[in-house]
Design a protein around this motif. Structure first.
Motif, PDB file in Angstrom:
ATOM      1  N   ALA A   1       0.809  -1.223   0.000  1.00 30.16           N
ATOM      2  CA  ALA A   1       0.000   0.000   0.000  1.00 30.16           C
ATOM      3  C   ALA A   1       0.842   1.274   0.000  1.00 30.16           C
ATOM      4  O   ALA A   1       0.305   2.364  -0.162  1.00 30.16           O
ATOM      5  N   ASN A   2       2.149   1.155   0.174  1.00 30.99           N
ATOM      6  CA  ASN A   2       3.018   2.325   0.253  1.00 30.99           C
ATOM      7  C   ASN A   2       3.940   2.397  -0.959  1.00 30.99           C
ATOM      8  O   ASN A   2       3.992   1.477  -1.767  1.00 30.99           O
ATOM      9  N   PHE A   3       4.674   3.525  -1.084  1.00 31.97           N
ATOM     10  CA  PHE A   3       5.551   3.677  -2.250  1.00 31.97           C
ATOM     11  C   PHE A   3       6.830   4.451  -1.968  1.00 31.97           C
ATOM     12  O   PHE A   3       7.644   4.626  -2.855  1.00 31.97           O
ATOM     13  N   LYS A   4       7.041   4.906  -0.736  1.00 37.81           N
ATOM     14  CA  LYS A   4       8.297   5.579  -0.387  1.00 37.81           C
ATOM     15  C   LYS A   4       9.020   4.760   0.671  1.00 37.81           C
ATOM     16  O   LYS A   4       8.423   4.318   1.634  1.00 37.81           O
ATOM     17  N   VAL A   5      10.330   4.579   0.464  1.00 38.95           N
ATOM     18  CA  VAL A   5      11.132   3.804   1.391  1.00 38.95           C
ATOM     19  C   VAL A   5      12.417   4.563   1.711  1.00 38.95           C
ATOM     20  O   VAL A   5      13.008   5.189   0.832  1.00 38.95           O
ATOM     21  N   GLN A   6      12.813   4.526   2.965  1.00 41.14           N
ATOM     22  CA  GLN A   6      14.112   5.061   3.357  1.00 41.14           C
ATOM     23  C   GLN A   6      15.095   3.905   3.263  1.00 41.14           C
ATOM     24  O   GLN A   6      14.857   2.831   3.816  1.00 41.14           O
ATOM     25  N   VAL A   7      16.175   4.132   2.515  1.00 44.30           N
ATOM     26  CA  VAL A   7      17.152   3.094   2.213  1.00 44.30           C
ATOM     27  C   VAL A   7      18.490   3.484   2.818  1.00 44.30           C
ATOM     28  O   VAL A   7      19.001   4.576   2.551  1.00 44.30           O
ATOM     29  N   ALA A   8      19.053   2.583   3.617  1.00 45.11           N
ATOM     30  CA  ALA A   8      20.378   2.820   4.204  1.00 45.11           C
ATOM     31  C   ALA A   8      21.345   1.763   3.695  1.00 45.11           C
ATOM     32  O   ALA A   8      21.059   0.560   3.749  1.00 45.11           O
ATOM     33  N   THR A   9      22.476   2.238   3.177  1.00 45.19           N
ATOM     34  CA  THR A   9      23.586   1.367   2.792  1.00 45.19           C
ATOM     35  C   THR A   9      24.791   1.791   3.622  1.00 45.19           C
ATOM     36  O   THR A   9      24.754   2.801   4.327  1.00 45.19           O
ATOM     37  N   VAL A  10      25.873   1.018   3.522  1.00 48.35           N
ATOM     38  CA  VAL A  10      27.067   1.290   4.320  1.00 48.35           C
ATOM     39  C   VAL A  10      28.121   1.956   3.443  1.00 48.35           C
ATOM     40  O   VAL A  10      28.555   1.392   2.440  1.00 48.35           O
ATOM     41  N   GLY A  11      28.531   3.176   3.840  1.00 46.58           N
ATOM     42  CA  GLY A  11      29.563   3.911   3.109  1.00 46.58           C
ATOM     43  C   GLY A  11      30.941   3.312   3.333  1.00 46.58           C
ATOM     44  O   GLY A  11      31.139   2.447   4.194  1.00 46.58           O
ATOM     45  N   LYS A  12      31.911   3.795   2.558  1.00 43.95           N
ATOM     46  CA  LYS A  12      33.264   3.215   2.605  1.00 43.95           C
ATOM     47  C   LYS A  12      33.925   3.322   3.975  1.00 43.95           C
ATOM     48  O   LYS A  12      34.774   2.504   4.315  1.00 43.95           O
ATOM     49  N   ASP A  13      33.537   4.316   4.762  1.00 43.07           N
ATOM     50  CA  ASP A  13      34.117   4.465   6.098  1.00 43.07           C
ATOM     51  C   ASP A  13      33.207   3.897   7.191  1.00 43.07           C
ATOM     52  O   ASP A  13      33.434   4.155   8.371  1.00 43.07           O
ATOM     53  N   GLY A  14      32.164   3.143   6.776  1.00 43.01           N
ATOM     54  CA  GLY A  14      31.273   2.512   7.739  1.00 43.01           C
ATOM     55  C   GLY A  14      30.068   3.345   8.131  1.00 43.01           C
ATOM     56  O   GLY A  14      29.213   2.877   8.875  1.00 43.01           O
ATOM     57  N   GLU A  15      30.012   4.588   7.644  1.00 46.47           N
ATOM     58  CA  GLU A  15      28.884   5.447   7.998  1.00 46.47           C
ATOM     59  C   GLU A  15      27.666   5.065   7.166  1.00 46.47           C
ATOM     60  O   GLU A  15      27.798   4.588   6.050  1.00 46.47           O
TER      61      GLU A  15
END
Length: 158
Positions: free
Chosen positions: A22-36
């Motif tokens: 029913a939704n269409f927006k998602v917050q996506v988190a990946t891991v940057g090169k320094d771990g952030e």
């Protein structure tokens, strides 16, 4: 033993599937090169029951996923505490270059981004619109969220 508040607000697998559909927006988190964490909001649709979106091949999230596939997705809504609902998915972000699935997801997400009527996955799209979306997709990849753990809450249940 009485159920904990956490148990009371947890969504069933069916409720999770319905909520994500029913939704269409998602917050996506990946891991940057320094771990952030690298955090962005994306439009998505479901592909084979999984959160799916397209993004530029050279985007930071793709660079991050190619280095480390760990990804977290959050779909949430509600304003008042008693209305808060959400689903957090923890797992792997799969980078898919196959133009078939990318096109199916791209037609849905691209239509939404352009403010056009949003087709169901796999439904035909006006040929002129489809041509424009396909041109945009040439520089994009499909990302699929392959969840290993799902956490949900629906404060309306209490």
């Amino acid at each position: 033993m009485a159920a904990s508040k956490r148990d009371k607000i947890k969504m069933s697998p069916e409720e999770v599937a319905e909520y994500l559909a029913a939704n269409f927006k998602v917050q996506v988190a990946t891991v940057g090169k320094d771990g952030e964490p690298h955090l962005v909001t994306m439009f998505y649709t479901l592909y084979e029951g999984k959160i799916a979106f397209t993004t530029y091949k050279s985007s930071q999230k793709v660079v991050n996923l190619r280095r480390n596939p760990v990804m977290t997705c959050l779909v949430e809504d509600g304003v008042e505490y008693g209305e808060l609902r959400g689903v957090a998915l923890y797992g792997r972000g799969l980078v898919v270059e196959d133009p078939g699935p990318r096109s199916k997801v791209g037609m849905v997400v691209g239509s939404r981004m352009a403010g056009l009527p949003v087709p169901k996955l796999g439904e035909p799209v006006d040929p002129v619109i489809a041509e424009g979306i396909e041109q945009a997709l040439a520089k994009r990849v499909l990302i699929l969220m392959d969840p290993e753990r799902v956490v949900s809450w629906d404060h309306r249940k209490v």
